[in-house]
Design a protein around this motif. Structure first.
Motif, PDB file in Angstrom:
ATOM      1  N   VAL A  97      -1.188  -4.491  -5.180  1.00 13.61           N
ATOM      2  CA  VAL A  97      -0.719  -3.117  -4.969  1.00 13.61           C
ATOM      3  C   VAL A  97      -1.929  -2.211  -4.816  1.00 13.61           C
ATOM      4  N   ARG A  98      -1.873  -1.341  -3.816  1.00 13.91           N
ATOM      5  CA  ARG A  98      -2.951  -0.405  -3.542  1.00 13.91           C
ATOM      6  C   ARG A  98      -2.378   1.007  -3.400  1.00 13.91           C
ATOM      7  N   ILE A  99      -3.141   1.995  -3.829  1.00 22.13           N
ATOM      8  CA  ILE A  99      -2.781   3.398  -3.663  1.00 22.13           C
ATOM      9  C   ILE A  99      -3.834   4.052  -2.780  1.00 22.13           C
ATOM     10  N   VAL A 100      -3.391   4.739  -1.722  1.00 20.16           N
ATOM     11  CA  VAL A 100      -4.309   5.491  -0.862  1.00 20.16           C
ATOM     12  C   VAL A 100      -4.050   6.976  -1.081  1.00 20.16           C
ATOM     13  N   GLU A 101      -5.118   7.719  -1.354  1.00 19.74           N
ATOM     14  CA  GLU A 101      -5.023   9.135  -1.704  1.00 19.74           C
ATOM     15  C   GLU A 101      -5.741   9.991  -0.663  1.00 19.74           C
ATOM     16  N   PRO A 102      -5.019  10.422   0.375  1.00 18.67           N
ATOM     17  CA  PRO A 102      -5.652  11.288   1.387  1.00 18.67           C
ATOM     18  C   PRO A 102      -5.857  12.703   0.856  1.00 18.67           C
ATOM     19  N   GLY A 103      -6.863  13.365   1.409  1.00 15.34           N
ATOM     20  CA  GLY A 103      -7.027  14.789   1.191  1.00 15.34           C
ATOM     21  C   GLY A 103      -6.266  15.540   2.272  1.00 15.34           C
ATOM     22  N   MET A 104      -6.814  16.642   2.740  1.00 11.32           N
ATOM     23  CA  MET A 104      -6.177  17.409   3.810  1.00 11.32           C
ATOM     24  C   MET A 104      -6.375  16.672   5.136  1.00 11.32           C
ATOM     25  N   ALA A 118      -8.166  -1.101   2.379  1.00 13.72           N
ATOM     26  CA  ALA A 118      -7.323  -1.448   1.235  1.00 13.72           C
ATOM     27  C   ALA A 118      -6.555  -2.738   1.479  1.00 13.72           C
ATOM     28  N   ALA A 119      -6.091  -2.921   2.707  1.00 14.87           N
ATOM     29  CA  ALA A 119      -5.322  -4.117   3.055  1.00 14.87           C
ATOM     30  C   ALA A 119      -6.171  -5.377   3.010  1.00 14.87           C
ATOM     31  N   ASN A 120      -7.457  -5.230   3.273  1.00 18.00           N
ATOM     32  CA  ASN A 120      -8.330  -6.395   3.369  1.00 18.00           C
ATOM     33  C   ASN A 120      -9.267  -6.549   2.174  1.00 18.00           C
ATOM     34  N   ASP A 121      -9.133  -5.679   1.181  1.00 17.31           N
ATOM     35  CA  ASP A 121      -9.963  -5.767  -0.010  1.00 17.31           C
ATOM     36  C   ASP A 121      -9.490  -6.942  -0.870  1.00 17.31           C
ATOM     37  N   SER A 122     -10.407  -7.812  -1.229  1.00 18.54           N
ATOM     38  CA  SER A 122     -10.039  -9.011  -1.979  1.00 18.54           C
ATOM     39  C   SER A 122     -10.210  -8.837  -3.484  1.00 18.54           C
ATOM     40  N   GLY A 123     -10.664  -7.660  -3.900  1.00 16.21           N
ATOM     41  CA  GLY A 123     -10.878  -7.424  -5.316  1.00 16.21           C
ATOM     42  C   GLY A 123      -9.646  -6.870  -6.001  1.00 16.21           C
ATOM     43  N   ASP A 124      -9.851  -6.228  -7.148  1.00 11.08           N
ATOM     44  CA  ASP A 124      -8.725  -5.701  -7.916  1.00 11.08           C
ATOM     45  C   ASP A 124      -8.700  -4.181  -7.935  1.00 11.08           C
ATOM     46  N   ARG A 125      -9.344  -3.571  -6.948  1.00 10.26           N
ATOM     47  CA  ARG A 125      -9.363  -2.112  -6.856  1.00 10.26           C
ATOM     48  C   ARG A 125      -7.964  -1.586  -6.582  1.00 10.26           C
ATOM     49  N   GLY A 162       2.198   6.547 -10.700  1.00  9.79           N
ATOM     50  CA  GLY A 162       2.603   5.813 -11.892  1.00  9.79           C
ATOM     51  C   GLY A 162       3.318   4.517 -11.580  1.00  9.79           C
ATOM     52  N   LEU A 163       4.258   4.564 -10.652  1.00 10.52           N
ATOM     53  CA  LEU A 163       5.009   3.347 -10.338  1.00 10.52           C
ATOM     54  C   LEU A 163       4.102   2.311  -9.681  1.00 10.52           C
ATOM     55  N   SER A 164       3.136   2.781  -8.882  1.00  9.85           N
ATOM     56  CA  SER A 164       2.218   1.841  -8.228  1.00  9.85           C
ATOM     57  C   SER A 164       1.332   1.141  -9.251  1.00  9.85           C
ATOM     58  N   GLU A 165       0.833   1.911 -10.220  1.00  6.61           N
ATOM     59  CA  GLU A 165      -0.027   1.312 -11.238  1.00  6.61           C
ATOM     60  C   GLU A 165       0.741   0.293 -12.073  1.00  6.61           C
ATOM     61  N   ALA A 166       1.991   0.615 -12.414  1.00  5.97           N
ATOM     62  CA  ALA A 166       2.803  -0.323 -13.178  1.00  5.97           C
ATOM     63  C   ALA A 166       3.112  -1.581 -12.363  1.00  5.97           C
ATOM     64  N   LEU A 167       3.438  -1.393 -11.075  1.00 10.83           N
ATOM     65  CA  LEU A 167       3.717  -2.543 -10.210  1.00 10.83           C
ATOM     66  C   LEU A 167       2.494  -3.432 -10.053  1.00 10.83           C
ATOM     67  N   HIS A 168       1.323  -2.829 -10.126  1.00  8.78           N
ATOM     68  CA  HIS A 168       0.086  -3.607 -10.036  1.00  8.78           C
ATOM     69  C   HIS A 168       0.061  -4.709 -11.089  1.00  8.78           C
ATOM     70  N   TYR A 169       0.415  -4.355 -12.337  1.00  5.18           N
ATOM     71  CA  TYR A 169       0.470  -5.357 -13.407  1.00  5.18           C
ATOM     72  C   TYR A 169       1.580  -6.375 -13.157  1.00  5.18           C
ATOM     73  N   GLU A 170       2.724  -5.872 -12.711  1.00  2.00           N
ATOM     74  CA  GLU A 170       3.943  -6.675 -12.572  1.00  2.00           C
ATOM     75  C   GLU A 170       3.817  -7.741 -11.480  1.00  2.00           C
ATOM     76  N   LEU A 171       3.127  -7.385 -10.401  1.00  4.18           N
ATOM     77  CA  LEU A 171       3.124  -8.246  -9.215  1.00  4.18           C
ATOM     78  C   LEU A 171       1.860  -9.092  -9.068  1.00  4.18           C
ATOM     79  N   GLU A 172       0.806  -8.714  -9.743  1.00  6.37           N
ATOM     80  CA  GLU A 172      -0.451  -9.463  -9.610  1.00  6.37           C
ATOM     81  C   GLU A 172      -0.291 -10.946  -9.956  1.00  6.37           C
ATOM     82  N   ILE A 205       0.856  -1.182   0.000  1.00  4.78           N
ATOM     83  CA  ILE A 205       0.000   0.000   0.000  1.00  4.78           C
ATOM     84  C   ILE A 205       0.892   1.232   0.000  1.00  4.78           C
ATOM     85  N   ASN A 206       0.758   2.039  -1.031  1.00  5.47           N
ATOM     86  CA  ASN A 206       1.557   3.249  -1.148  1.00  5.47           C
ATOM     87  C   ASN A 206       0.694   4.478  -0.870  1.00  5.47           C
ATOM     88  N   ILE A 207       1.164   5.316   0.060  1.00  8.27           N
ATOM     89  CA  ILE A 207       0.441   6.545   0.360  1.00  8.27           C
ATOM     90  C   ILE A 207       0.787   7.590  -0.686  1.00  8.27           C
TER      91      ILE A 207
END
Length: 270
Positions: free
Chosen positions: A170-177, A229-236, A154-164, A128-130
């Motif tokens: 691979v998950r990306i978390v996008e916090p606001g403020m 994100a850690a416990n999601d079993s889908g491909d989100r 970008g690197l997270s999305e590419a790693l998603h393909y590489e490691l699946e 999981i990349n913040i």
């Protein structure tokens, strides 16, 4: 019992996530740059504290080794360590520019590479990349920070393909403020009095952030999203954290460049 390794766990999102996962019965490898920054985590059961500076490869290898020795495995890696550099590009020395990218991008890659052989051997794991809303939209004087967070996306999305295919998600978390020390020790602002041309933009940036950060979310809000994100079993791939993140990113995706950037410029006006 599952185990998570967290970088930047001394405060803010990292500390809140360590507490959340520990409360859910997980083992936690809570890492931080300074052993003096352990806070109250040291008193919690099933929490292993380790020094890890993402710009120090030896400390990364040692922390990963210690964590595996203590708990037997690492199921989730949370790449959370980072900070924000803001200011006119001309005001930053190359040393400070490299420090921003070494911490937010190269350090993240170094920690990930250190954990991957273990996860690959187990044919399971979640990374999981913040990132940030700043990984998809930009604000004034954020050349360095946004550059690093766009890279994380970008690197997270590419790693998603590489490691699946290897059983690693691979998950990306996008916090606001978020109500953290991002404006304190986790913030590097460059203001050079010899560059007065940028002063109006710096003042405008202050107005933008004051308007956007009027109701920041608590770090615990992000911790809950990380848990999901850690416990999601889908491909989100992407998970937003905070109502402002949802609203701003929806707005960005629904508008063309001129419209969205025009909206940011409106926020900059007195």
């Amino acid at each position: 019992m599952k185990t998570i390794l967290i970088t930047g766990a001394s405060s803010g999102i990292g500390e809140a996530t360590a507490r959340h996962f520990q409360a859910q019965g997980w083992n936690v490898i809570a890492t931080m740059r300074s052993a003096d920054s352990t806070g109250e985590l040291a008193a919690l059961d099933n929490v292993h504290l380790a020094r890890l500076d993402v710009t120090d490869p030896a400390s990364i290898a040692a922390a990963v080794k210690q964590g595996i020795e203590r708990f037997g495995r690492i199921d989730v890696l949370l790449n959370n360590a980072g900070y924000g550099a803001y200011g006119a590009l001309e005001a930053f020395s190359m040393e400070r520019i490299r420090r921003q990218f070494d911490t937010n991008v190269i350090g993240l890659l170094e920690v990930t590479k250190s954990v991957l052989p273990h996860m690959r051997e187990n044919r399971s794991g979640t990374i999981i990349n913040i990132s940030s809303i700043g990984g998809q939209i930009t604000f004034p004087l954020g050349t360095l920070y946004h550059g690093t967070k766009f890279a994380v996306e970008g690197l997270s999305e590419a790693l998603h393909y590489e490691l699946e295919p290897l059983g690693i998600r691979v998950r990306i978390v996008e916090p606001g403020m978020i109500r953290t020390n991002f404006g304190g020790s986790s913030f590097d602002f460059a203001l050079d009095d010899s560059l007065p041309d940028y002063a109006p933009t710096a003042e405008a940036m202050g107005r933008v952030f004051s308007r956007l950060a009027s109701s920041p979310s608590a770090p615990a809000t992000v911790a809950e999203v990380i848990w999901g994100a850690a416990n999601d079993s889908g491909d989100r791939l992407r998970f937003r954290a905070g109502p402002d993140a949802v609203a701003l990113l929806d707005q960005r995706h629904q508008q063309d460049d001129a419209t969205f950037i025009g909206g940011i410029k409106e926020l900059m006006k007195p």
